[in-house]
Scaffold this motif. Structure first.
Motif, PDB file in Angstrom:
ATOM      1  N   SER A 151      30.194  44.400  32.187  1.00 18.77           N
ATOM      2  CA  SER A 151      30.698  43.360  31.479  1.00 18.77           C
ATOM      3  C   SER A 151      30.753  42.268  32.235  1.00 18.77           C
ATOM      4  N   LEU A 152      30.868  41.085  31.670  1.00 22.99           N
ATOM      5  CA  LEU A 152      31.231  39.692  32.292  1.00 22.99           C
ATOM      6  C   LEU A 152      32.594  39.325  31.999  1.00 22.99           C
ATOM      7  N   ALA A 153      33.075  38.734  32.940  1.00 23.97           N
ATOM      8  CA  ALA A 153      34.513  38.127  32.503  1.00 23.97           C
ATOM      9  C   ALA A 153      34.284  36.807  31.744  1.00 23.97           C
ATOM     10  N   ASP A 158      40.344  34.487  36.063  1.00 26.17           N
ATOM     11  CA  ASP A 158      40.772  34.665  37.552  1.00 26.17           C
ATOM     12  C   ASP A 158      39.888  35.948  38.038  1.00 26.17           C
ATOM     13  N   LEU A 159      39.145  35.693  39.013  1.00 26.02           N
ATOM     14  CA  LEU A 159      38.293  36.804  39.428  1.00 26.02           C
ATOM     15  C   LEU A 159      38.895  37.492  40.742  1.00 26.02           C
ATOM     16  N   ALA A 160      40.210  37.024  41.029  1.00 26.51           N
ATOM     17  CA  ALA A 160      40.896  37.683  41.900  1.00 26.51           C
ATOM     18  C   ALA A 160      41.162  39.204  41.627  1.00 26.51           C
TER      19      ALA A 160
END
Length: 182
Positions: A151-153, A158-160
């Motif tokens: 899935s995509l955010a 925040d991808l941290a």
């Protein structure tokens, strides 16, 4: 403008082992043992010619970093250039047609270049500025790959790495003590 050549005599710097310098020179010029044997034969080998002083100096520095010694020498003008420049310019002559002859391969200037005389390299043209490098585009069918597990955010997320709520555990060091030096 002065023109220079880089000349190698197979000499190695005093602070470098000959085997190490040979390996580094082989990596630098990307040549095999046969060409390395010719390079380190002790004969005068012209590595590169027709360079300006700055480019020749860069070659010299690269070879010395590899552990070998070379010289940068000024090149003498070629006689054919001198004759062509000194010939008086006259009216253009009618073209002389001669039967087509197969040109003989140029004679290598030394043994090092003779090792590369049998290499066949294609004569590739250079495309004009802005030209499309791919002649034709083909329609590609999509690959049958199941990506349903991914899935995509959402945008702006925040991808941290996710933060954990557990506090770090402090070890119990009450049983340890320091000894005094006597």
């Amino acid at each position: 403008m002065a023109v220079f050549e880089v000349v190698f005599h197979g000499q190695v710097r005093a602070d470098v082992a000959p085997e190490q310098a040979r390996a580094r020179i082989g990596q630098l010029f990307q040549v095999a043992d046969r060409q390395l044997d010719m390079l380190f034969s002790g004969r005068r080998i012209v590595i590169k010619q027709g360079l300006d002083e700055a480019a020749a100096e860069k070659y010299r520095q690269a070879i010395e970093r590899a552990g070998a010694l070379c010289e940068v020498q000024p090149m003498a003008d070629k006689p054919s250039q001198v004759v062509a420049e000194s010939a008086p310019k006259s009216a253009p002559e009618a073209p002389v047609t001669q039967p087509a002859q197969r040109s003989a391969a140029p004679r290598p200037r030394d043994e090092f270049m003779a090792a590369f005389s049998e290499v066949e390299a294609p004569d590739l043209p250079i495309a004009p500025l802005g030209a499309d490098m791919q002649e034709a585009y083909a329609d590609h069918r999509s690959l049958d790959i199941n990506l349903s597990a991914y899935s995509l955010a959402p945008p702006g997320s925040d991808l941290a790495q996710l933060k954990t709520s557990a506090l770090p555990v402090t070890p119990n060091i009450a049983h340890l003590r320091m000894l005094d030096e006597e």
